[in-house]
Write a protein that holds these residues in place. Structure first.
Motif, PDB file in Angstrom:
ATOM      1  N   UNK A 298      11.222  -6.041   6.277  1.00 32.92           N
ATOM      2  CA  UNK A 298      12.620  -6.315   6.354  1.00 32.92           C
ATOM      3  C   UNK A 298      12.883  -7.046   7.594  1.00 32.92           C
ATOM      4  N   UNK A 299      12.473  -6.341   8.826  1.00 31.69           N
ATOM      5  CA  UNK A 299      12.619  -7.151  10.121  1.00 31.69           C
ATOM      6  C   UNK A 299      12.098  -8.586  10.234  1.00 31.69           C
ATOM      7  N   UNK A 300      10.853  -8.770   9.663  1.00 32.24           N
ATOM      8  CA  UNK A 300      10.178  -9.959   9.661  1.00 32.24           C
ATOM      9  C   UNK A 300      10.769 -10.999   8.860  1.00 32.24           C
ATOM     10  N   UNK A 301      11.491 -10.704   7.902  1.00 35.31           N
ATOM     11  CA  UNK A 301      12.250 -11.619   6.956  1.00 35.31           C
ATOM     12  C   UNK A 301      13.743 -11.808   7.192  1.00 35.31           C
ATOM     13  N   UNK A 302      14.199 -10.944   8.251  1.00 33.69           N
ATOM     14  CA  UNK A 302      15.363 -11.231   8.809  1.00 33.69           C
ATOM     15  C   UNK A 302      16.286 -10.310   8.048  1.00 33.69           C
ATOM     16  N   UNK A 303      15.966  -9.395   7.079  1.00 34.73           N
ATOM     17  CA  UNK A 303      16.720  -8.699   6.331  1.00 34.73           C
ATOM     18  C   UNK A 303      17.095  -7.205   6.993  1.00 34.73           C
ATOM     19  N   UNK A 304      17.973  -6.416   6.772  1.00 35.79           N
ATOM     20  CA  UNK A 304      18.264  -5.239   6.970  1.00 35.79           C
ATOM     21  C   UNK A 304      18.211  -4.192   6.072  1.00 35.79           C
TER      22      UNK A 304
ATOM     23  N   UNK B 152       6.841 -16.375   3.205  1.00 30.81           N
ATOM     24  CA  UNK B 152       6.428 -16.467   2.300  1.00 30.81           C
ATOM     25  C   UNK B 152       5.117 -15.763   2.029  1.00 30.81           C
ATOM     26  N   UNK B 153       4.302 -15.679   3.201  1.00 28.47           N
ATOM     27  CA  UNK B 153       2.972 -14.966   3.297  1.00 28.47           C
ATOM     28  C   UNK B 153       3.278 -13.308   3.219  1.00 28.47           C
ATOM     29  N   UNK B 154       4.223 -13.040   3.773  1.00 34.02           N
ATOM     30  CA  UNK B 154       4.652 -11.357   3.438  1.00 34.02           C
ATOM     31  C   UNK B 154       4.851 -11.248   2.146  1.00 34.02           C
ATOM     32  N   UNK B 155       5.752 -11.849   1.284  1.00 31.67           N
ATOM     33  CA  UNK B 155       6.002 -11.725   0.010  1.00 31.67           C
ATOM     34  C   UNK B 155       4.744 -12.012  -0.906  1.00 31.67           C
TER      35      UNK B 155
ATOM     36  N   UNK C 123       6.168   0.413   6.376  1.00 29.52           N
ATOM     37  CA  UNK C 123       5.946  -1.063   6.003  1.00 29.52           C
ATOM     38  C   UNK C 123       7.110  -1.841   5.519  1.00 29.52           C
ATOM     39  N   UNK C 124       7.820  -1.198   4.789  1.00 32.27           N
ATOM     40  CA  UNK C 124       9.069  -1.981   4.131  1.00 32.27           C
ATOM     41  C   UNK C 124      10.047  -2.352   5.451  1.00 32.27           C
ATOM     42  N   UNK C 125      10.155  -1.480   6.549  1.00 31.10           N
ATOM     43  CA  UNK C 125      10.983  -1.812   7.548  1.00 31.10           C
ATOM     44  C   UNK C 125      10.337  -2.993   8.244  1.00 31.10           C
TER      45      UNK C 125
ATOM     46  N   UNK D 177       0.700  -1.109   0.095  1.00 29.51           N
ATOM     47  CA  UNK D 177      -0.081  -0.121   0.031  1.00 29.51           C
ATOM     48  C   UNK D 177       1.000   1.272   0.085  1.00 29.51           C
ATOM     49  N   UNK D 178       1.732   1.306   0.714  1.00 28.09           N
ATOM     50  CA  UNK D 178       2.647   2.426   0.820  1.00 28.09           C
ATOM     51  C   UNK D 178       3.663   2.640  -0.372  1.00 28.09           C
ATOM     52  N   UNK D 179       4.243   1.345  -0.908  1.00 25.06           N
ATOM     53  CA  UNK D 179       4.920   1.654  -2.015  1.00 25.06           C
ATOM     54  C   UNK D 179       4.189   1.941  -3.132  1.00 25.06           C
ATOM     55  N   UNK D 180       2.843   1.459  -3.507  1.00 22.55           N
ATOM     56  CA  UNK D 180       2.240   1.787  -4.636  1.00 22.55           C
ATOM     57  C   UNK D 180       1.425   3.224  -4.614  1.00 22.55           C
ATOM     58  N   UNK D 181       1.105   3.925  -3.448  1.00 23.68           N
ATOM     59  CA  UNK D 181       0.421   5.069  -3.524  1.00 23.68           C
ATOM     60  C   UNK D 181       1.400   6.156  -3.006  1.00 23.68           C
TER      61      UNK D 181
END
Length: 341
Positions: A63-69, A300-303, A58-60, A25-29
């Motif tokens: 990233x946290x939930x996927x273990x990325x930084x 996978x659900x997030x993606x 939302x992107x942060x 939502x945040x990325x598209x709008x």
């Protein structure tokens, strides 16, 4: 445009879907959730809503939930571990209390029997289920980590819980609600009856607001909003394939949730607001499964949510149903002060 944001219940899996949907939502709008006039969160939505109200994009969260930084964000790795372990359900602790015996709330059980038609089936069941035995302390610590202070700077954030005695919903953060810290309010909103131990606030016990409604969308009636965006993980308009008992249960559950959601949306539209409901599609539902407390597929659900919601939003461009980015010039004196703890 005055925009409201509603984030529905959905357990561990629902939290994952909400994070992906919010990122899309945040990325598209170009619009940020923190810009909403009102943010209403229930259960998993209360957790994600608290982070959004604290201006965490939302992107942060994704990233946290996927273990990325993400570069440029302080303490990303430390906070990533906290979100992965606590928001998405890999840490459970027993609550120190007497063993649960009989209905968790005799008062709620008898109250719903006396006024059966005034309560949802989930509320009736909540009173008769044994008291939950899992502590909400990890949820409280998560919120305290990401939302310093007694409440987010955002003045319009509400966390919806249910009174464990009367079954009535309470929107913590609203003027008529008992005073509570955001950590306590979110924990109360997440306290699934029979699983999590109820949370005490001002001498009363509270449980998951999802027993009243998975979205509580109609709480925004009378708020004078132009558009309300609702992300609701537990409903779907897509048919769910399969004929197993689990598949039939999932279809029945999502159908019941969808009927309630549609009723609440009609009330809000009659009040003069446009309503945009974003919910899982067929592929999302297949991946999410029936057990909404299973975090094994959270990445996978997030993606999947990010892809499916982005695709839906692109199809809505030009309809006037999308929030738009709001920019303001601010002087130092115009910046809001953090609410005192």
């Amino acid at each position: 445009m005055r925009v409201g944001l509603v984030l529905g219940a959905g357990g561990v899996v629902g939290a994952s879907w909400l994070i992906g949907a919010l990122e899309a939502l945040e990325a598209e709008t170009g619009w940020r959730a923190a810009q909403a006039e009102r943010i209403v969160g229930t259960s998993a939505g209360a957790v994600v809503g608290a982070l959004a109200a604290a201006a965490i994009p939302g992107e942060y969260m994704s990233a946290y939930s996927s273990g990325r930084t993400l570069d440029g964000f302080a303490e990303a790795e430390t906070r990533a571990a906290a979100l992965t372990d606590r928001l998405l359900g890999s840490e459970y602790r027993l609550q120190r209390a007497l063993p649960p015996v009989g209905p968790g709330s005799w008062r709620l059980a008898f109250n719903t029997l006396l006024h059966l038609r005034s309560h949802t089936p989930a509320t009736v069941l909540a009173g008769w289920l044994p008291r939950g035995f899992i502590s909400t302390a990890p949820i409280q610590r998560l919120v305290e980590t990401f939302v310093p202070g007694a409440w987010p700077d955002h003045p319009g954030y509400w966390a919806v819980a249910a009174d464990y005695g009367s079954g009535k919903r309470v929107a913590f953060g609203r003027e008529d609600a008992p005073e509570a810290t955001v950590a306590k309010a979110v924990a109360a909103s997440c306290a699934i009856p029979g699983f999590y131990h109820p949370v005490e606030v001002a001498g009363r016990r509270y449980v998951d607001g999802g027993i009243c409604s998975t979205s509580n969308l109609d709480l925004l009636c009378g708020a004078g909003l132009d558009l309300v965006v609702c992300l609701n993980p537990m409903s779907s308009v897509a048919p769910i394939a399969g004929g197993s008992p689990a598949d039939r249960f999932a279809r029945a559950m999502r159908a019941a949730v969808g009927r309630r959601l549609g009723h609440e949306a009609r009330k809000l539209r009659e009040d003069g607001a446009q309503v945009l409901i974003l919910q899982p599609g067929r592929d999302d539902c297949a991946l999410m499964g029936v057990n909404l407390m299973n975090g094994a597929r959270r990445v996978q659900v997030i993606e999947q949510a990010r892809k499916s919601v982005a695709r839906e939003l692109r199809g809505l461009r030009g309809t006037g149903l999308l929030p738009v980015r709001r920019t303001r010039r601010r002087t130092a004196a115009a910046k809001p002060a953090r609410r005192a703890a």
